[in-house]
Design a protein around this motif. Structure first.
Motif, short mmCIF file in Angstrom:
data_model
loop_
_atom_site.label_atom_id
_atom_site.label_comp_id
_atom_site.label_asym_id
_atom_site.label_seq_id
_atom_site.Cartn_x
_atom_site.Cartn_y
_atom_site.Cartn_z
N ILE A 134 -8.58 -1.55 -7.44
CA ILE A 134 -7.71 -2.46 -6.70
C ILE A 134 -8.50 -3.74 -6.50
O ILE A 134 -9.73 -3.72 -6.43
N THR A 178 0.71 3.59 -3.35
CA THR A 178 -0.03 4.86 -3.26
C THR A 178 0.89 6.07 -3.18
O THR A 178 0.45 7.19 -3.46
N SER A 213 -5.91 -8.46 1.35
CA SER A 213 -6.21 -7.25 0.58
C SER A 213 -5.58 -7.37 -0.81
O SER A 213 -5.85 -8.34 -1.50
N TYR A 247 -8.63 4.83 -4.09
CA TYR A 247 -8.68 3.47 -4.60
C TYR A 247 -10.02 2.85 -4.22
O TYR A 247 -10.60 3.18 -3.17
N SER A 248 -10.50 1.97 -5.07
CA SER A 248 -11.75 1.28 -4.78
C SER A 248 -11.58 -0.20 -5.01
O SER A 248 -11.03 -0.64 -6.01
N GLY A 301 -5.56 -1.88 4.48
CA GLY A 301 -5.56 -0.61 3.77
C GLY A 301 -5.77 0.60 4.66
O GLY A 301 -5.47 1.73 4.26
N ALA A 313 -3.54 -4.10 -8.51
CA ALA A 313 -3.90 -2.69 -8.33
C ALA A 313 -3.49 -1.92 -9.58
O ALA A 313 -2.60 -2.33 -10.33
N THR A 328 -9.89 -5.09 3.97
CA THR A 328 -9.52 -3.77 3.45
C THR A 328 -9.23 -2.80 4.58
O THR A 328 -8.25 -2.06 4.54
N TYR A 371 0.83 -1.21 0.00
CA TYR A 371 0.00 0.00 0.00
C TYR A 371 0.86 1.26 0.00
O TYR A 371 0.59 2.21 -0.74
N ARG A 383 -0.63 4.20 -9.19
CA ARG A 383 -1.06 5.57 -8.98
C ARG A 383 -0.67 6.44 -10.17
O ARG A 383 0.45 6.35 -10.69
N THR A 424 -7.98 7.21 0.67
CA THR A 424 -8.91 6.20 1.17
C THR A 424 -9.06 5.10 0.15
O THR A 424 -8.76 5.27 -1.04
N ILE A 425 -9.52 3.96 0.65
CA ILE A 425 -9.88 2.84 -0.20
C ILE A 425 -11.18 2.27 0.33
O ILE A 425 -11.30 2.02 1.53
#
Length: 553
Positions: free
Chosen positions: A348, A238, A356, A323-324, A260, A360, A256, A234, A363, A295-296
């Motif tokens: 992701i 990110t 998780s 991220y979703s 995350g 992905a 998550t 992560y 970015r 946020t995710i």
């Protein structure tokens, strides 16, 4: 070209390595490093109050001391039955401090579900919200069916200086004897001289239970090695920097939220914004107050947040890294939300069993849309990871052909708790057979078509619900859509859509059927459409097709 060649590495940004070596052997080591390097940095932000890393350390040590006095030790399980409260993190760290394992429990679980999870995990201690314990937990413990010997309760009102009426209008502190009180245990202190438990990468960190869509839930044995690896994933993926806040939009009991949110905040040494549970207006105010950067969460949650009354692009502008995961993104929905947030929402993908992410979108890179199916790519495999796409015979399929994802990497759990047969079936030799169906294109991008069990067989033609849903989402009146197969005398199965509408929108089923008919083959478009107020969802925001399918079968 083979999957072992990792063609997706060409999609990595310049300078990003193909593989990484985790800096820490355990989640506890990650946390201890944050306490040592940034003791006074804000870690948890919760309704007007902040807990620093050293604050959380003192609280977790005090709880660990109390648990140790009552016989809790290495390998024992502490069940966490709370919402997105500071107590969840304190409890998890306390369990680790003693070499124990946290059991993450959905706070929506009722007596039957809680009984099963406590029995299956063999938890000997329980940390629960006081109201949940009074209503659900105490009857379970009093039944004598579990091994729980120690109960600690906490309140959603703890560690905050305001009781937001939108969430806590009817909330009062509840004391239920003989349960201990978390705040009182923290005030009593202790735990400064606890020995190092010596946790390593192979030790269990958290039992995170699968949703149980095909039987009883299974406890995925997420190790400290899984946690430390994907926390670093992560951070690198990110580009988060120390002090850049993380919005806790996902439930902390979910993988998550665990990785995350919590683990990422520990590793990056960033504040984690908590708001008890997801209520869009409350969370919008938290964004205005704390200005988190990352946020995710599920796309349904991000959509609801952007649609909160009074939400503006300026309100959401601090969220520069989005991220979703957990639910598919229709390309049209992603485009609409980018306009509302002012930032691109990166896909992701992963499972509880992959701690998780396994895939992905890098970015700053826009995921491609497959021109044939219209599916948005879920990204490329992350560091140290190989994902094969296999056919029914277990052999690799050609590039572009649909098959099941089989994942190998440091994030894959070693198995399911006390379920050797399920482990041997789903994770033979460490290779996770995900049950998700999709393909890899020639550039190494992966696309999820659907779950195996969701495929619809209409007169011998395969229809993937995801493709139909993506078309429905392009209609401006559609807010959410779910497609299932229903019995049909002539076709065997036929396609049915359940749809909720945008506020103020008007649309008839016949109009939507006609819209879909113009855009897809005759065997694919829905033969019936049902307009509903809300679609059933998991607590993480994933739409529950199975409930819709069960209701009409």
């Amino acid at each position: 070209m083979t999957y072992a060649d990792r063609p997706w590495l060409a999609r990595y940004p310049d300078g990003q390595p193909a593989d990484i070596e985790p800096e820490f052997d355990s989640g506890l080591a990650v946390f201890d490093a944050a306490v040592a390097a940034a003791p006074d940095a804000e870690f948890l932000q919760y309704f007007g109050t902040s807990q620093t890393f050293s604050d959380v350390d003192r609280a977790a040590r005090a709880l660990a001391s109390a648990l140790a006095e009552r016989g809790f030790g290495r390998g024992d399980r502490l069940a966490l039955y709370v919402q997105n409260n500071p107590a969840f993190i304190i409890g998890m760290v306390a369990a680790w401090r003693l070499g124990g394992v946290a059991v993450a429990i959905n706070p929506m679980n009722k007596e039957r579900e809680l009984t099963y999870l406590l029995k299956d995990s063999g938890a000997t201690a329980l940390l629960a919200l006081d109201e949940l314990y009074a209503q659900v937990g105490k009857p379970v413990i009093d039944s004598g069916q579990t091994q729980v010997a120690t109960v600690i309760t906490c309140s959603a009102l703890d560690m905050q200086d305001r009781a937001d009426a939108r969430l806590f209008a009817d909330t009062e502190r509840v004391r239920t004897d003989p349960a201990l009180d978390l705040v009182e245990l923290i005030a009593a202190g202790g735990g400064d001289d606890l020995p190092d438990p010596g946790l390593g990468p192979d030790d269990l960190a958290v039992l995170a239970y699968t949703s149980g869509t095909t039987g009883d839930p299974k406890g995925a044995m997420n190790t400290h090695g899984n946690f430390s690896f994907n926390a670093q994933t992560y951070r690198e993926w990110t580009g988060l920097q120390a002090g850049e806040g993380i919005l806790g939009i996902a439930p902390l009991f979910h993988i998550t939220g665990l990785v995350g949110h919590i683990m990422a905040a520990m590793l990056v040494r960033s504040p984690l914004v908590l708001s008890h549970r997801f209520e869009p207006s409350v969370m919008l105010d938290a964004i205005r107050e704390y200005r988190p950067v990352f946020t995710i969460g599920a796309i349904t949650a991000l959509s609801a947040l952007a649609a909160a009354p009074g939400a503006t692009k300026d309100d959401l502008s601090s969220l520069r890294v989005l991220y979703s995961g957990g639910a598919p993104i229709a390309p049209s929905v992603g485009d609409r939300l980018e306009g509302l947030y002012g930032a691109y929402i990166h896909n992701i993908y992963g499972l509880t069993e992959t701690n998780s992410p396994s895939h992905a979108v890098p970015r700053g890179v826009r995921a491609p849309v497959d021109p044939e199916s219209g599916a948005l790519s879920v990204g490329v495999p992350v560091f140290n990871t190989v994902v094969r796409v296999v056919g029914a015979d277990g052999k690799d399929v050609a590039v572009g052909e649909v098959g099941e994802f089989v994942t190998v990497g440091p994030q894959v759990v070693p198995g399911y708790w006390n379920k050797p047969e399920a482990t041997a079936s789903s994770i033979p030799d460490g290779a996770l057979h995900t049950g998700d169906v999709g393909f890899m294109d020639e550039d190494g991008w992966y696309y999820v078509v659907d779950r195996k069990k969701d495929m619809i067989n209409a007169s011998g033609y395969k229809v993937w619900p995801r493709e139909v849903e993506d078309v429905l989402y392009t209609h401006p009146a559609v807010r959410e859509a779910a497609v299932v197969g229903v019995p049909d005398e002539y076709r065997g199965e036929t396609v049915k859509a359940f749809v909720s509408l945008q506020p103020g929108a008007a649309l008839t089923p016949d109009e939507l059927i006609a819209f879909a008919k113009e855009q897809m083959a005759a065997y694919k478009y829905p033969r019936s459409v049902e307009i509903v107020d809300e679609l059933p969802k998991t607590v993480t925001g994933k739409i529950l097709r199975r409930e819709l399918r069960d209701a009409v079968s």
